[in-house]
Design an enzyme around this catalytic site. Structure first.
Site, PDB file in Angstrom:
ATOM      1  N   HIS A   1     -58.269  -2.696  22.473  1.00  0.00           N
ATOM      2  CA  HIS A   1     -59.462  -1.850  22.502  1.00  0.00           C
ATOM      3  C   HIS A   1     -60.675  -2.619  22.981  1.00  0.00           C
ATOM      4  O   HIS A   1     -60.957  -3.712  22.506  1.00  0.00           O
ATOM      5  CB  HIS A   1     -59.758  -1.283  21.106  1.00  0.00           C
ATOM      6  CG  HIS A   1     -58.860  -0.133  20.769  1.00  0.00           C
ATOM      7  ND1 HIS A   1     -59.107   1.150  21.177  1.00  0.00           N
ATOM      8  CD2 HIS A   1     -57.697  -0.105  20.106  1.00  0.00           C
ATOM      9  CE1 HIS A   1     -58.132   1.932  20.756  1.00  0.00           C
ATOM     10  NE2 HIS A   1     -57.260   1.193  20.102  1.00  0.00           N
TER      11      HIS A   1
ATOM     12  N   HIS B   1     -36.747  10.870  -0.112  1.00  0.00           N
ATOM     13  CA  HIS B   1     -35.946   9.653  -0.107  1.00  0.00           C
ATOM     14  C   HIS B   1     -35.213   9.568   1.226  1.00  0.00           C
ATOM     15  O   HIS B   1     -33.997   9.695   1.309  1.00  0.00           O
ATOM     16  CB  HIS B   1     -34.972   9.618  -1.294  1.00  0.00           C
ATOM     17  CG  HIS B   1     -35.547   8.921  -2.482  1.00  0.00           C
ATOM     18  ND1 HIS B   1     -35.816   7.564  -2.479  1.00  0.00           N
ATOM     19  CD2 HIS B   1     -35.948   9.383  -3.681  1.00  0.00           C
ATOM     20  CE1 HIS B   1     -36.338   7.224  -3.647  1.00  0.00           C
ATOM     21  NE2 HIS B   1     -36.444   8.302  -4.390  1.00  0.00           N
TER      22      HIS B   1
ATOM     23  N   ASP C   1     -32.758   6.180  -3.289  1.00  0.00           N
ATOM     24  CA  ASP C   1     -32.164   6.885  -4.432  1.00  0.00           C
ATOM     25  C   ASP C   1     -30.701   6.461  -4.614  1.00  0.00           C
ATOM     26  O   ASP C   1     -30.212   6.317  -5.729  1.00  0.00           O
ATOM     27  CB  ASP C   1     -32.273   8.408  -4.246  1.00  0.00           C
ATOM     28  CG  ASP C   1     -31.757   8.878  -2.895  1.00  0.00           C
ATOM     29  OD1 ASP C   1     -31.718   8.066  -1.933  1.00  0.00           O
ATOM     30  OD2 ASP C   1     -31.380  10.060  -2.773  1.00  0.00           O
TER      31      ASP C   1
ATOM     32  N   TYR D   1     -43.880  -9.153   5.362  1.00  0.00           N
ATOM     33  CA  TYR D   1     -42.632  -9.494   4.675  1.00  0.00           C
ATOM     34  C   TYR D   1     -41.945 -10.739   5.256  1.00  0.00           C
ATOM     35  O   TYR D   1     -42.020 -10.989   6.452  1.00  0.00           O
ATOM     36  CB  TYR D   1     -41.661  -8.310   4.771  1.00  0.00           C
ATOM     37  CG  TYR D   1     -42.069  -7.111   3.954  1.00  0.00           C
ATOM     38  CD1 TYR D   1     -43.170  -7.149   3.109  1.00  0.00           C
ATOM     39  CD2 TYR D   1     -41.329  -5.934   4.021  1.00  0.00           C
ATOM     40  CE1 TYR D   1     -43.523  -6.042   2.355  1.00  0.00           C
ATOM     41  CE2 TYR D   1     -41.679  -4.818   3.271  1.00  0.00           C
ATOM     42  CZ  TYR D   1     -42.781  -4.882   2.444  1.00  0.00           C
ATOM     43  OH  TYR D   1     -43.116  -3.787   1.708  1.00  0.00           O
TER      44      TYR D   1
ATOM     45  N   GLU E   1     -22.078  10.883  -0.498  1.00  0.00           N
ATOM     46  CA  GLU E   1     -22.195  10.308  -1.843  1.00  0.00           C
ATOM     47  C   GLU E   1     -20.953   9.536  -2.293  1.00  0.00           C
ATOM     48  O   GLU E   1     -21.006   8.826  -3.304  1.00  0.00           O
ATOM     49  CB  GLU E   1     -22.549  11.410  -2.851  1.00  0.00           C
ATOM     50  CG  GLU E   1     -23.985  11.910  -2.668  1.00  0.00           C
ATOM     51  CD  GLU E   1     -24.273  13.194  -3.426  1.00  0.00           C
ATOM     52  OE1 GLU E   1     -23.312  13.979  -3.621  1.00  0.00           O
ATOM     53  OE2 GLU E   1     -25.432  13.423  -3.808  1.00  0.00           O
TER      54      GLU E   1
END
Ligand SMILES: [Zn+2]
Ligand SMILES: [Zn+2]
Length: 396
Positions: A243, A102, A107, A299, A376
């Protein structure tokens, strides 16, 4: 009554709960479209709270808290996927899945939205309207937001505004960041195949050199940002791959360019793609070649809604005070799929920043890196903001 004082106090009381959940998810990270354990954990927690919930977009979760009084509906989003990174933090709750981490802190998002759900559910009788919980899979890869939208997460009841935040260790826990307007760029990939005519390198006139044509295209597309849009519009065109050819004395038949176009909002996105196609095809044609242009829609990015962002800013100020709220100036040319929930800007949305830093070096390793770690203490403030924005938007 959900006052800022009560919200902050209750969010802090949920700190242990959220920390435990966060560490559990952190130790068992899952890549996009494979978030089965994370999904089961979220469903289990919401069910234990008595919140209606169901799987959505395969590995995501859609929950709903119905308020005691009629009113509007707000959507709160947390992404839940991890990244293909080998964790090197040495934390006791470090990833137990080799090569998965994570490292973007999703999380933290999942845990703080569970905390907010618990807080809001305990006060649901006071809320005028509904809260939809979007635990979204697969933000980092193909985009789970659009798939949740396709499955109807914005309907029944219709969502009137969508809100989320991303953790930032550059901002201290207890502080928030907010950017009005352009926030994350829309992203479009492209593949341009320039078709010339191969021949001996000594006799270019007998062929059409796709390398020379493609070189002109590389230069020409840079004029889209410098000459075709206002200097104040943020756009980027990058050719990241070129390329062609096999030997020094052969003019090849083809050259292939790949790259990305970044812009903000549906209008500019369309304008940039249209101009890109026209310019590339025109340059190739003018030199006797042909260009095949494929644009791959990625997106939609995020453009924050002014009015709803002003409400979010007030919510932030109520919780932590004016001096702990940073109004940011520079948009991010990176991208995000949260914009899919805003349906081409027809639904007001706001994407903000939750502080998860502690001002020390331990917490300022960049996201997506193997040493990424967060403070946290930020969990309570993230949960509090989810709840405060909800209370302010729905009314009580
Ligand atoms: Zn990320
Ligand atoms: Zn992220």
């Amino acid at each position: 009554m959900l006052t800022p004082e009560i919200i902050l106090q209750e969010a802090k009381a949920l700190s242990d709960y959220m920390t435990e959940i966060r560490r559990d998810i952190h130790a068992h990270p899952e890549l996009g479209r494979r978030e089965t354990r994370t999904q089961a954990l979220i469903l289990r927690e919401l069910e234990a709270m008595g919140i209606e919930c169901q799987p959505c977009a395969d590995t995501g979760v859609l929950g709903i808290i119905r308020g005691g009084k009629p009113g509007k509906t707000i959507g709160l989003r947390a992404d839940i996927d991890a990244l293909p990174v080998q964790e090197e933090t040495g934390l006791p709750f470090a990833s137990q899945n080799a090569g998965v981490m994570h490292a973007c802190g999703h999380d933290l998002h999942a845990a703080s939205l569970l905390g907010a759900a618990k807080l809001l559910n305990a006060h649901k009788d006071e809320l005028a309207g509904n809260v939809k919980l979007f635990f979204q899979p697969d933000e980092e890869d193909q985009g789970g937001a659009q798939r949740m939208v396709d499955e109807g997460c914005l309907e029944n009841p219709q969502v009137d505004a969508v809100f989320c935040g991303h953790n930032s260790t550059g901002t201290r826990a207890g502080e928030y960041g907010l950017k009005y307007g352009d926030c994350y760029a829309a992203s479009n990939g492209f593949i341009v195949t320039v078709k010339g005519k191969g021949c001996h390198g000594a006799y270019p006139a007998s062929g059409i050199d796709p390398i020379v044509v493609a070189s002109q295209i590389v230069s020409a597309v840079q004029t889209l940002s410098s000459r075709r849009v206002y200097a104040t519009d943020s756009v980027v065109v990058t050719v990241g791959s070129f390329h062609s050819g096999t030997a020094g004395n052969i003019i090849p038949a083809e050259a292939v360019l790949r790259g990305t176009i970044r812009s903000f909002g549906p209008e500019m996105r369309k304008k940039m793609c249209d101009m890109f196609r026209e310019l590339v095809e025109g340059v190739a044609r003018s030199m006797g070649a042909e260009a095949d242009v494929t644009i791959i829609e990625s997106y939609p990015g995020v453009v924050n809604h002014d009015g709803f962002s002003a409400l979010v800013e007030q919510s932030m100020v109520k919780l932590v005070g004016r001096d702990k709220v940073e109004i940011q100036r520079i948009p991010n040319m990176g991208t995000e799929d949260f914009g899919a929930f805003m349906k081409n800007l027809t639904i007001p949305g706001c994407y903000c920043e939750f502080g998860f830093g502690d001002g020390r070096v331990e917490c300022i390793h960049p996201a997506h890196g193997c040493y990424y770690r967060a403070n946290e203490e930020g969990l309570s403030y993230a949960a509090a903001l989810f709840a405060q924005v909800t209370a302010d938007f729905l009314g009580q």
